[in-house]
Design an enzyme around this catalytic site. Structure first.
Site, short mmCIF file in Angstrom:
data_model
loop_
_atom_site.label_atom_id
_atom_site.label_comp_id
_atom_site.label_asym_id
_atom_site.label_seq_id
_atom_site.Cartn_x
_atom_site.Cartn_y
_atom_site.Cartn_z
CD1 TRP A 84 0.33 0.42 3.38
CD2 TRP A 84 -0.29 -1.70 3.06
NE1 TRP A 84 0.78 -0.30 4.45
CE2 TRP A 84 0.40 -1.61 4.29
CE3 TRP A 84 -0.80 -2.95 2.66
CZ2 TRP A 84 0.61 -2.71 5.11
CZ3 TRP A 84 -0.59 -4.03 3.48
CH2 TRP A 84 0.10 -3.92 4.68
NE ARG A 85 4.90 1.94 4.90
CZ ARG A 85 5.79 1.70 5.87
NH1 ARG A 85 7.05 1.42 5.55
NH2 ARG A 85 5.41 1.76 7.14
CD GLU A 105 -2.77 3.02 8.52
OE1 GLU A 105 -2.91 2.83 9.74
OE2 GLU A 105 -1.67 2.98 7.95
CE1 TYR A 138 -1.02 5.44 13.47
CE2 TYR A 138 -2.77 3.86 13.02
CZ TYR A 138 -1.48 4.33 12.81
OH TYR A 138 -0.67 3.68 11.92
CG ASP A 191 1.45 3.22 15.73
OD1 ASP A 191 2.42 3.87 16.20
OD2 ASP A 191 1.60 2.30 14.91
CB CYS A 227 19.14 -1.23 23.28
SG CYS A 227 17.41 -1.18 23.80
CB CYS A 245 19.20 1.88 19.08
SG CYS A 245 17.93 3.13 18.86
#
Length: 353
Positions: free
Chosen positions: A24-25, A37, A118, A136, A197, A200
């Protein structure tokens, strides 16, 4: 170019290399974006993609969706759960057709059935590039951890705080990229458990990482009380037909189909004798052939746990059924949309054959 917060630049840089390629993008069609969505409101992307393609193939535009029957929509949705989404989708399609075009402002999009803040923000930014932050669960988690916010995300104060923070970080020149980046970063990198992490790009400024609070954020107040319900199903078979029923409004699985069912009101699950007495009273005939299909089949919903018993009852002459129940050919079962619990139960019935 407008001046951006370093958080925003870092997130967009990560997205340029790690963003997910989703069907869908590749589209600017608001219908396809809206459809994605709604499907993803309570569904993981890996499962939602197949359903999105199924709907796009079956209903290529909003007009065809609006003209479909509710049964047709529910059958196509079967397996996704939270069936109110499918009914809302169908209603909203009719709203859009009546309007004459897909609404193209945040406030207008929000008027569609089943669309909250949202979802409206996501559609507005993805389809029309409007500068509205879409917050979200992923965004809550990322923002809470990076900025060290311990305000509960499911409170009015928390929702307002996070919405204002996300909006302040949103780049007005590419709001769609920012919202998608926030979703993807939360879904694939800053995950609920075992986040990345160590690697990141935001680690140096992440409050949760630097102060050992990753598992503690975000904070959510516990308000939900889970109720256990006991269902006794009667798989009633007669001359190649089975008794059937469409669930009414006002309860779970509205509009879906199931065999005759009686809800046991006791605090404890019924024993076999009690269950058989319930079946006897429901059918108002003597029970000649009764076999146990399953006992205590467990099905977990958001705020309910369903424990289901099912009994196979076969009769040579078809008894009169209570109002709202009817007979269908057993061979036509796959034409009806059924809850996941009933689908599981049907597989147990096959084992009894």
């Amino acid at each position: 170019m407008p001046r951006r917060d370093p958080f925003t630049d870092t997130l967009l840089g990560w997205f340029a290399s790690h963003g997910r390629e989703l069907p869908w993008r590749a589209s600017s069609d608001p219908y396809r974006i809206w459809l994605s969505e709604i499907i993803l409101q309570q569904t993981r992307v890996v499962q939602g993609i197949d359903y999105w393609w199924r709907f796009v193939d079956h209903f290529p535009d909003v007009q065809s969706l609006a003209e479909a029957s509710e049964d047709e929509v529910l059958k196509l949705w079967q397996g996704l759960g939270y069936y109110s989404r499918a009914r809302n989708l169908h209603t909203a399609a009719k709203q859009i057709v009546a309007l004459g075009h897909f609404p193209n402002t945040f406030e207008e999009i929000k008027q569609l059935k089943g669309v909250g803040d949202y979802t409206a923000a996501a559609i507005a930014s993805f389809a029309f590039h409007l500068p509205v932050a879409a917050v979200d669960g992923n965004a809550y988690r990322v923002l809470a951890r990076v900025f060290g916010i311990d305000t509960p995300i499911n409170t009015s104060r928390g929702k307002k705080l996070f919405a204002e923070l996300a909006q302040s970080l949103l780049p007005t020149d590419c709001p769609h990229d920012f919202n998608q980046a926030m979703m993807d970063f939360g879904a694939t990198w800053c995950t609920p458990s075992s986040p990345h992490c160590e690697d990141c790009p935001l680690a140096d400024r992440c409050e949760a990482y630097n102060y050992n609070k990753v598992t503690a954020l975000p904070v959510k107040e516990k308000k939900l009380k889970v109720k256990t319900r006991h269902f006794i199903y009667i798989y009633l078979r007669c001359q190649g037909q089975i008794a059937w029923h469409r669930r009414p409004a006002g309860d779970i699985w509205q509009g879906l189909y199931e065999p005759p069912m009686v809800e046991w009101e006791g605090d404890m699950a019924p024993d076999e004798t009690q269950a058989l007495q319930v079946i006897q009273q429901f059918l108002a005939v003597s029970l000649q052939s009764v076999r146990i299909v399953c006992r205590g089949l467990r099905h977990v919903l958001t705020h309910r746990i369903i424990l289901a018993d099912c009994f196979l009852v076969e009769t040579e002459s078809c008894p009169a059924l209570p109002d709202s129940y009817f007979w269908i050919d057993e061979s036509n079962l796959d034409q009806y949309a059924i809850p996941r619990l009933v689908e599981r139960m049907m597989k147990e019935v096959e084992k009894v054959e």
